[in-house]
Design a protein around this motif. Structure first.
Motif, PDB file in Angstrom:
ATOM      1  N   LEU A  81       0.847  -1.193   0.000  1.00 44.59           N
ATOM      2  CA  LEU A  81       0.000   0.000   0.000  1.00 44.59           C
ATOM      3  C   LEU A  81       0.879   1.238   0.000  1.00 44.59           C
ATOM      4  CD1 LEU A  81      -2.490  -1.205   2.730  1.00 44.59           C
ATOM      5  CD2 LEU A  81      -2.967  -1.019   0.290  1.00 44.59           C
ATOM      6  N   LEU A  82       0.710   2.078  -1.024  1.00 42.53           N
ATOM      7  CA  LEU A  82       1.525   3.285  -1.164  1.00 42.53           C
ATOM      8  C   LEU A  82       0.621   4.470  -1.464  1.00 42.53           C
ATOM      9  CD1 LEU A  82       4.225   1.716  -3.511  1.00 42.53           C
ATOM     10  CD2 LEU A  82       4.450   2.114  -1.042  1.00 42.53           C
ATOM     11  N   TYR A 115      11.921   9.213  -1.971  1.00 44.59           N
ATOM     12  CA  TYR A 115      12.751   8.164  -1.375  1.00 44.59           C
ATOM     13  C   TYR A 115      12.098   7.529  -0.152  1.00 44.59           C
ATOM     14  CZ  TYR A 115      16.407   9.215  -4.674  1.00 44.59           C
ATOM     15  OH  TYR A 115      17.116   9.369  -5.852  1.00 44.59           O
ATOM     16  N   ALA A 116      11.270   8.265   0.569  1.00 43.84           N
ATOM     17  CA  ALA A 116      10.544   7.683   1.696  1.00 43.84           C
ATOM     18  C   ALA A 116       9.550   6.638   1.186  1.00 43.84           C
ATOM     19  CB  ALA A 116       9.826   8.772   2.496  1.00 43.84           C
ATOM     20  N   MET A 117       8.853   6.940   0.075  1.00 44.83           N
ATOM     21  CA  MET A 117       7.949   5.947  -0.513  1.00 44.83           C
ATOM     22  C   MET A 117       8.738   4.741  -0.996  1.00 44.83           C
ATOM     23  SD  MET A 117       5.251   6.076  -3.704  1.00 44.83           S
ATOM     24  CE  MET A 117       3.900   6.856  -2.820  1.00 44.83           C
ATOM     25  N   TYR A 118       9.896   4.993  -1.587  1.00 41.91           N
ATOM     26  CA  TYR A 118      10.714   3.878  -2.074  1.00 41.91           C
ATOM     27  C   TYR A 118      11.094   2.955  -0.920  1.00 41.91           C
ATOM     28  CZ  TYR A 118      14.356   1.249  -4.460  1.00 41.91           C
ATOM     29  OH  TYR A 118      15.106   0.235  -4.999  1.00 41.91           O
ATOM     30  N   ASP A 119      11.457   3.518   0.223  1.00 47.74           N
ATOM     31  CA  ASP A 119      11.784   2.693   1.388  1.00 47.74           C
ATOM     32  C   ASP A 119      10.583   1.865   1.830  1.00 47.74           C
ATOM     33  OD1 ASP A 119      14.383   3.644   1.446  1.00 47.74           O
ATOM     34  OD2 ASP A 119      13.984   5.147   3.001  1.00 47.74           O
ATOM     35  N   ARG A 149      10.040  -0.937  -0.748  1.00 43.65           N
ATOM     36  CA  ARG A 149      11.025  -2.027  -0.619  1.00 43.65           C
ATOM     37  C   ARG A 149      10.737  -2.897   0.601  1.00 43.65           C
ATOM     38  NH1 ARG A 149      14.514  -3.813  -4.272  1.00 43.65           N
ATOM     39  NH2 ARG A 149      15.873  -4.281  -2.550  1.00 43.65           N
ATOM     40  N   ASP A 150      10.389  -2.274   1.723  1.00 38.16           N
ATOM     41  CA  ASP A 150      10.071  -3.041   2.934  1.00 38.16           C
ATOM     42  C   ASP A 150       8.870  -3.952   2.706  1.00 38.16           C
ATOM     43  OD1 ASP A 150      12.161  -1.795   4.254  1.00 38.16           O
ATOM     44  OD2 ASP A 150      10.874  -0.386   5.351  1.00 38.16           O
ATOM     45  N   GLN A 151       7.811  -3.417   2.108  1.00 31.99           N
ATOM     46  CA  GLN A 151       6.605  -4.210   1.880  1.00 31.99           C
ATOM     47  C   GLN A 151       6.831  -5.286   0.813  1.00 31.99           C
ATOM     48  OE1 GLN A 151       2.773  -1.913   1.870  1.00 31.99           O
ATOM     49  NE2 GLN A 151       4.184  -0.167   2.044  1.00 31.99           N
ATOM     50  N   LEU A 152       7.612  -4.977  -0.193  1.00 33.57           N
ATOM     51  CA  LEU A 152       7.923  -5.960  -1.230  1.00 33.57           C
ATOM     52  C   LEU A 152       8.698  -7.131  -0.638  1.00 33.57           C
ATOM     53  CD1 LEU A 152       7.790  -6.649  -4.284  1.00 33.57           C
ATOM     54  CD2 LEU A 152       9.938  -5.383  -4.552  1.00 33.57           C
ATOM     55  N   LEU A 181      -2.589  -1.550  -8.877  1.00 38.42           N
ATOM     56  CA  LEU A 181      -3.935  -1.015  -8.686  1.00 38.42           C
ATOM     57  C   LEU A 181      -3.818   0.469  -8.386  1.00 38.42           C
ATOM     58  CD1 LEU A 181      -7.003  -1.326  -8.400  1.00 38.42           C
ATOM     59  CD2 LEU A 181      -6.622  -1.812  -5.965  1.00 38.42           C
ATOM     60  N   GLY A 182      -4.229   1.290  -9.335  1.00 39.33           N
ATOM     61  CA  GLY A 182      -4.220   2.734  -9.153  1.00 39.33           C
ATOM     62  C   GLY A 182      -5.528   3.177  -8.538  1.00 39.33           C
ATOM     63  N   LYS A 183      -5.417   4.028  -7.534  1.00 40.16           N
ATOM     64  CA  LYS A 183      -6.594   4.451  -6.786  1.00 40.16           C
ATOM     65  C   LYS A 183      -6.654   5.972  -6.736  1.00 40.16           C
ATOM     66  CE  LYS A 183      -8.655   2.472  -2.691  1.00 40.16           C
ATOM     67  NZ  LYS A 183      -8.365   1.827  -1.421  1.00 40.16           N
TER      68      LYS A 183
END
Length: 193
Positions: A21-22, A28-32, A35-38, A83-85
């Protein structure tokens, strides 16, 4: 025992509990967080990546997209689905372009905004003439390569759809908004959920 990834067009129940969920700026905060969720998501079966964003850093979107591409190649028994929301603007569309059309979905009423990359830079020329030429060429090369990278993303986004590169290049400078159902009709996504 792991379940195989579902094939074909997915129904709404497949999106009941997205694993990743993003929301917010692509940075870069979203990227972190991504990566954690992936890393925590199952290595086989369906993994839904839900995103809502008003845009952000296109290079971060490309990094996230390359992770999706790499993981898809590494684990063929895993199906990564987008899934784009609500809003998939700018860098969000760049990220979406890394998914095959059959793995792209939007919720009802979602808008995808496609635009050219932007640059905000002043060119101050001072010094010996040869140095001035080098400075101008450096900015020109930056522009040329940024356009090439941008157009690679556009090509990925429209591949397999009825949208041509000419149409994207014509409409992108004006911030092209595409509603979910329209995106489906054009073949940019698999379905609207």
């Amino acid at each position: 025992m792991s379940r195989p990834a579902p094939t074909g067009v997915l129904t709404a129940d497949a999106f009941d509990t997205p694993r990743i969920l993003l929301a917010g700026a692509v940075d870069y905060a979203m990227y972190d967080r991504f990566r954690d969720q992936l890393a925590e998501a199952p290595k086989t079966g369906l993994t839904v990546i839900e995103l809502s964003t008003l845009g952000g850093d296109p290079e971060v979107a490309r990094m996230m997209g390359e992770d999706v591409r790499f993981q898809s190649d590494l684990n063929p028994s895993r199906r990564l689905v987008f899934l784009g929301k609500a809003a998939i603007y700018s860098a969000g569309a760049t990220f979406m372009s890394f998914f095959a059309v059959e793995n792209r979905y939007l919720t009802r009423g979602t808008r995808v905004m496609i635009h050219e990359r932007k640059m905000n830079k002043e060119l101050h020329i001072t010094g010996p003439l040869t140095t001035c030429i080098a400075s101008v060429k450096a900015v020109l090369h930056e522009l040329e390569h940024s356009i090439a990278i941008q157009n690679e993303g556009f090509e990925n986004l429209v591949r397999g759809s009825s949208v041509t590169m000419d149409e994207v290049l014509k409409r992108a400078p004006e911030n092209w908004y595409v509603e979910a159902q329209e995106a489906k009709t054009m073949g940019l996504i698999a379905d609207v959920i």
